[in-house]
Scaffold this active site. Structure first.
Site, short mmCIF file in Angstrom:
data_model
loop_
_atom_site.label_atom_id
_atom_site.label_comp_id
_atom_site.label_asym_id
_atom_site.label_seq_id
_atom_site.Cartn_x
_atom_site.Cartn_y
_atom_site.Cartn_z
N LYS A 1 0.83 -1.21 0.00
CA LYS A 1 0.00 0.00 0.00
C LYS A 1 0.87 1.26 0.00
O LYS A 1 0.62 2.19 -0.75
CB LYS A 1 -0.92 0.04 1.23
CG LYS A 1 -1.87 -1.13 1.34
CD LYS A 1 -2.84 -0.96 2.49
CE LYS A 1 -2.22 -0.95 3.88
NZ LYS A 1 -1.56 -2.21 4.28
N ARG B 1 -9.30 0.72 9.11
CA ARG B 1 -8.93 -0.65 9.42
C ARG B 1 -10.04 -1.38 10.16
O ARG B 1 -9.90 -2.55 10.46
CB ARG B 1 -7.68 -0.63 10.29
CG ARG B 1 -6.39 -0.96 9.52
CD ARG B 1 -5.29 -0.87 10.53
NE ARG B 1 -4.11 -1.59 10.21
CZ ARG B 1 -3.03 -1.07 9.64
NH1 ARG B 1 -3.03 0.17 9.21
NH2 ARG B 1 -1.94 -1.80 9.48
N ARG C 1 12.11 -6.46 5.75
CA ARG C 1 11.94 -5.01 5.68
C ARG C 1 12.71 -4.33 6.81
O ARG C 1 12.77 -4.83 7.93
CB ARG C 1 10.45 -4.71 5.81
CG ARG C 1 10.09 -3.32 5.44
CD ARG C 1 8.65 -3.23 5.10
NE ARG C 1 7.79 -3.16 6.28
CZ ARG C 1 6.52 -2.76 6.21
NH1 ARG C 1 5.97 -2.45 5.06
NH2 ARG C 1 5.80 -2.69 7.31
N ARG D 1 11.56 -3.03 12.24
CA ARG D 1 10.48 -2.58 13.12
C ARG D 1 10.11 -3.72 14.04
O ARG D 1 10.08 -4.87 13.63
CB ARG D 1 9.25 -2.22 12.26
CG ARG D 1 9.25 -0.81 11.78
CD ARG D 1 8.26 -0.55 10.68
NE ARG D 1 6.91 -1.04 10.94
CZ ARG D 1 5.88 -0.85 10.11
NH1 ARG D 1 6.06 -0.17 8.99
NH2 ARG D 1 4.69 -1.32 10.38
N ARG E 1 -0.44 -9.63 13.14
CA ARG E 1 -1.01 -8.54 12.34
C ARG E 1 -1.88 -9.09 11.22
O ARG E 1 -2.91 -8.50 10.86
CB ARG E 1 0.12 -7.67 11.75
CG ARG E 1 0.81 -6.82 12.80
CD ARG E 1 2.10 -6.24 12.29
NE ARG E 1 1.90 -5.21 11.30
CZ ARG E 1 2.85 -4.79 10.46
NH1 ARG E 1 4.06 -5.35 10.50
NH2 ARG E 1 2.60 -3.84 9.59
P1 AMP Z 1 0.95 0.06 9.22
O1 AMP Z 1 2.24 0.78 9.03
O2 AMP Z 1 -0.17 0.67 8.41
O3 AMP Z 1 1.07 -1.43 8.98
O4 AMP Z 1 0.52 0.26 10.75
C1 AMP Z 1 1.35 -0.17 11.81
C2 AMP Z 1 0.55 -0.32 13.07
O5 AMP Z 1 -0.05 0.95 13.41
C3 AMP Z 1 -0.61 -1.28 13.00
O6 AMP Z 1 -0.20 -2.63 13.24
C4 AMP Z 1 -1.50 -0.76 14.14
O7 AMP Z 1 -0.96 -1.09 15.39
C5 AMP Z 1 -1.33 0.76 13.97
N1 AMP Z 1 -2.32 1.34 13.04
C6 AMP Z 1 -2.08 1.93 11.84
N2 AMP Z 1 -3.20 2.37 11.28
C7 AMP Z 1 -4.21 2.04 12.13
C8 AMP Z 1 -5.63 2.21 12.10
N3 AMP Z 1 -6.25 2.79 11.05
N4 AMP Z 1 -6.34 1.75 13.16
C9 AMP Z 1 -5.74 1.16 14.21
N5 AMP Z 1 -4.41 0.95 14.29
C10 AMP Z 1 -3.64 1.39 13.27
#
Ligand code: AMP
Length: 242
Positions: A40, A115, A153, A186, A197
C-alpha cells in the site's frame, strides 16, 4: 465503541473549524486497502506523484508520534509493538486533525485507514453532506508472500524511510540513503508479530472491504506481481471510476 464514534463526529466541530467545507465534493479520496506488506505504501507513493495528492498513512503518523515521544506515542506504543490495532477514538482524532491541513483540500490517499468498519463509518460521517465518495482499492497478496516480504523489511530510526534487504536495499548496509540514520527492523516486522497482524487484518479489516463493496466503491487488484504491474492495475481500476 459505536456510540463513541457517533459522539466523536458530533463533537468534531468543537475541535476547531468545520473540516474543509470548500470544494469538498471535488475532493478525490482514494483508500488503499490490503494486508500489512501488500504494498500500500509503495503504491501510494506512486499514485501521489500521478494525482498530486498527499499520501496519508496512519501507521506513519503513529510511528512519528512514537519517535517524537508525544503523549499519543506513549499511549499507542504497546499496540504497535504487539501488532494490534490502536483504539478507534485515538486514530480518528489523529487522522481528522491531519485531514484539516491545507494539502488535503484537493483530496488525499489513505494508506492503512480505515482498518475497522467503525473507522469506515466515521469517515463516511466526516464526508456526510459534502458528497465526497471515497474509492477503495484493495491490493490482494497471499499471507505466505506477505511474511517473506515483511521479514526482510527495515526502516530508518531517524526519518522512517523504508528499505528491503533483498528487494530494495540501502546503498550502505544498515544506513539510510536519505539521512544516514541507522536502519532497524520494526518491532512489528518480527515474524511472530507479523502473524498476529495478519490475523488482526483478516478478522477486523477484511470486513471493511465488504463495507465498500456494498456501496459499489470497491476495486480489487492483485499485488502478487511486480510493483510496476500492480501500479498499472491500480491506475486502470482508478480510470474506470472517474
Ligand atoms: P501500518 O504501518 O499501516 O502497517 O501500521 C502499523 C501499526 O499501526 C498497525 O499494526 C497498528 O498497530 C497501527 N495502526 C495503523 N493504522 C491504524 C488504524 N487505522 N487503526 C488502528 N491501528 C492502526
Amino acid at each position: 465503541m459505536r456510540w463513541f464514534i457517533v459522539a466523536f463526529m458530533m463533537l468534531l466541530p468543537l475541535f476547531g473549524e468545520a473540516p474543509l467545507q470548500e470544494n469538498m465534493e471535488n475532493r478525490k479520496v482514494i483508500i488503499l486497502l490490503g494486508a500489512p506488506g501488500a504494498g500500500k505504501g509503495t503504491q501510494a507513493e506512486l499514485l501521489k506523484e500521478k494525482y498530486g495528492l498527499p499520501h496519508i498513512s496512519t501507521g506513519d503518523l503513529l510511528r512519528q508520534h512514537l519517535r517524537q515521544k508525544t503523549a499519543l506515542g506513549e499511549k499507542v506504543k504497546s499496540f504497535l509493538d504487539r501488532g494490534q490495532l490502536v483504539p478507534d477514538p485515538l486514530v480518528l482524532e489523529m487522522l481528522f486533525a491531519r485531514l484539516k491541513e491545507a494539502d488535503s483540500a484537493k483530496g488525499f490517499l489513505l494508506d492503512g485507514f480505515p482498518r475497522t468498519v467503525a473507522q469506515a463509518e466515521a469517515l463516511e460521517g466526516y464526508f456526510q453532506s459534502e458528497g465526497v465518495q471515497p474509492i477503495a482499492l484493495s491490493i490482494e497478496v497471499s499471507d505466505e508472500k506477505i511474511i517473506r516480504r515483511l521479514t526482510g523489511r527495515e526502516s530508518c530510526e531517524a526519518c522512517g524511510a523504508v528499505y528491503h534487504a533483498l528487494f530494495s536495499p540501502a546503498r550502505v548496509v544498515g544506513q539510510c540513503d536519505r539521512c544516514s540514520g541507522k536502519l532497524v527492523q520494526r518491532n512489528d516486522d518480527k515474524e511472530a508479530v507479523i502473524v498476529e497482524r495478519l490475523q488482526v487484518y483478516h478478522k477486523q479489516t477484511e470486513p471493511v472491504k465488504h463495507f465498500y463493496q456494498a456501496r459499489g466503491r470497491l476495486r480489487t487488484i492483485s499485488g502478487e506481481a511486480s510493483i510496476e504491474a500492480t501500479a498499472t492495475a491500480l491506475e486502470e481500476a482508478l480510470s474506470q471510476t472517474t
